[in-house]
Design a protein around this motif. Structure first.
Motif, short mmCIF file in Angstrom:
data_model
loop_
_atom_site.label_atom_id
_atom_site.label_comp_id
_atom_site.label_asym_id
_atom_site.label_seq_id
_atom_site.Cartn_x
_atom_site.Cartn_y
_atom_site.Cartn_z
N ASN A 184 15.84 8.56 11.05
CA ASN A 184 14.88 9.20 10.14
C ASN A 184 13.80 8.21 9.69
O ASN A 184 12.64 8.61 9.50
N GLN A 185 14.16 6.95 9.52
CA GLN A 185 13.19 5.96 9.03
C GLN A 185 12.14 5.60 10.08
O GLN A 185 10.97 5.40 9.75
N LEU A 186 12.55 5.51 11.34
CA LEU A 186 11.64 5.00 12.36
C LEU A 186 10.36 5.82 12.50
O LEU A 186 9.26 5.25 12.42
N PRO A 187 10.42 7.13 12.69
CA PRO A 187 9.16 7.86 12.81
C PRO A 187 8.38 7.93 11.51
O PRO A 187 7.14 7.96 11.52
N TYR A 188 9.07 7.93 10.37
CA TYR A 188 8.38 8.07 9.08
C TYR A 188 7.62 6.81 8.71
O TYR A 188 6.49 6.87 8.19
N TYR A 189 8.22 5.64 8.96
CA TYR A 189 7.63 4.37 8.51
C TYR A 189 6.99 3.56 9.64
O TYR A 189 6.59 2.42 9.42
N GLY A 242 0.81 -1.21 0.00
CA GLY A 242 0.00 0.00 0.00
C GLY A 242 0.84 1.26 0.00
O GLY A 242 2.08 1.20 0.00
N PRO A 243 0.20 2.42 0.03
CA PRO A 243 0.93 3.69 -0.01
C PRO A 243 1.72 3.94 1.28
O PRO A 243 1.27 3.63 2.37
N THR A 297 4.16 3.35 11.03
CA THR A 297 2.83 2.77 10.82
C THR A 297 2.59 2.30 9.39
O THR A 297 1.63 1.58 9.14
N THR A 298 3.45 2.67 8.44
CA THR A 298 3.20 2.33 7.04
C THR A 298 4.11 1.23 6.50
O THR A 298 3.80 0.65 5.46
N ASN A 299 5.23 0.96 7.18
CA ASN A 299 6.17 -0.06 6.69
C ASN A 299 6.87 -0.66 7.90
O ASN A 299 7.94 -0.22 8.31
N ARG A 300 6.27 -1.71 8.46
CA ARG A 300 6.79 -2.28 9.69
C ARG A 300 8.15 -2.95 9.48
O ARG A 300 8.97 -3.01 10.40
#
Length: 303
Positions: free
Chosen positions: A268-273, A4-5, A275-278
């Motif tokens: 940088n990746q942890l807060p951005y992803y 998904g997006p 909920t969208t990319n576990r």
């Protein structure tokens, strides 16, 4: 894995779009079986086409230029490297409402490595180190700037912003100390060398414990080799890191900057992803734990 997006500005991509693009631009392949590959990749959507091809479409504008970069450089790099890398068979153009170039490449078989579940970490470390060392020795003039080929200071603002977002989720005091220690390491003073710039586990393939292929060269270019040391913390356990470091020939300053790149990317990746990319978020959590447990992370000093 995510189909998904993941981004607010992501292009909608589905089976019917890919079929329409193939029918209009590469009709010889239009009737082959097509299946979306569920992937943790954040820049491209991937489809398996028939038995031996893959269709790759950028999800976001930032990936649009990668198609041309790979088309130009991969054929030149392939014979100079010790492992298979993607082979571009055709490059598509915008169409059917899709706004960017896209590509059809050769499918590469293998398994994605998973941290803490590696069959032979030391063997994999040696393979990875040999690949990084071979890439550094490539002599191809005119390479573009590597995506992470500049100084760590170029991502200081985004890293500190991410630390603010992660307050209460991780040990931000220890992470700040580790980040500032990496920033204190001397800058790269050698000539720019060829880099992959994104050696994440999802861009590597393995077979029976060996590294069998390296994927996704959209971030290739030249610069400071430190960023290609990130597998030491995003994939390899502590006991395999000396093997990797020895194979790459990294000096202490380059190793410290590599640790800084691994940490900055994860922060940088942890807060951005989250909920969208576990898969991406879990790897970021893994990196942060590994870096903060690294006895060399808290201070800069020659060893």
């Amino acid at each position: 894995m995510s189909a998904g997006p993941m981004h607010a500005h992501e292009a909608p991509i589905d089976d019917s779009l890919v079929r329409e693009l193939l029918a209009a631009q590469f009709p010889r392949w239009a009737d082959l079986p097509l299946k979306r590959v569920t992937s943790s990749g954040t820049v491209n959507a991937l489809y398996r086409l028939g038995d031996d091809m893959a269709v790759r479409l950028p999800r976001v504008p930032e990936g649009a230029g990668d198609v041309e970069k790979e088309r130009r450089w991969l054929p030149l790099l392939a014979p100079l490297l010790p492992l298979p890398i993607p082979e571009i068979l055709a490059t598509g153009v915008p169409g059917a409402g899709y706004p960017w170039s896209w590509s059809v490449g050769r499918w590469l078989d293998g398994e994605l490595p998973v941290p803490d579940r590696l069959a032979d970490p030391v063997r994999l470390a040696a393979d990875l180190g040999a690949f990084v060392a071979a890439l550094r020795k490539v002599d191809l003039p005119g390479g573009p700037p590597g995506y992470r080929g500049g100084p760590l200071a170029s991502v200081d603002a985004s890293t500190r912003s991410a630390l603010g977002e992660l307050e209460g989720m991780i040990d931000t005091v220890a992470a700040t100390v580790a980040w500032e220690a990496a920033l204190a390491a001397p800058l790269w003073t050698g000539p720019p060398v060829w880099l992959h710039s994104d050696l994440m586990p999802m861009n590597l393939l393995t077979h029976q414990g060996h590294l069998s292929a390296v994927l996704d060269f959209g971030t290739i270019g030249i610069g400071d080799p430190a960023c290609d040391l990130i597998p030491a913390w995003n994939l390899l356990p502590a006991e395999a890191r000396p093997t990797f470091r020895h194979a790459t020939g990294a000096d202490h300053a380059t190793w410290a900057r590599g640790r800084g790149w691994a940490l900055s990317m994860a922060l940088n990746q942890l807060p951005y992803y989250r909920t969208t990319n576990r898969v991406m978020a879990a790897n970021a959590e893994h990196v942060i734990r590994e870096v903060l447990a690294d006895p060399e992370a808290a201070s800069w000093g020659e060893r």
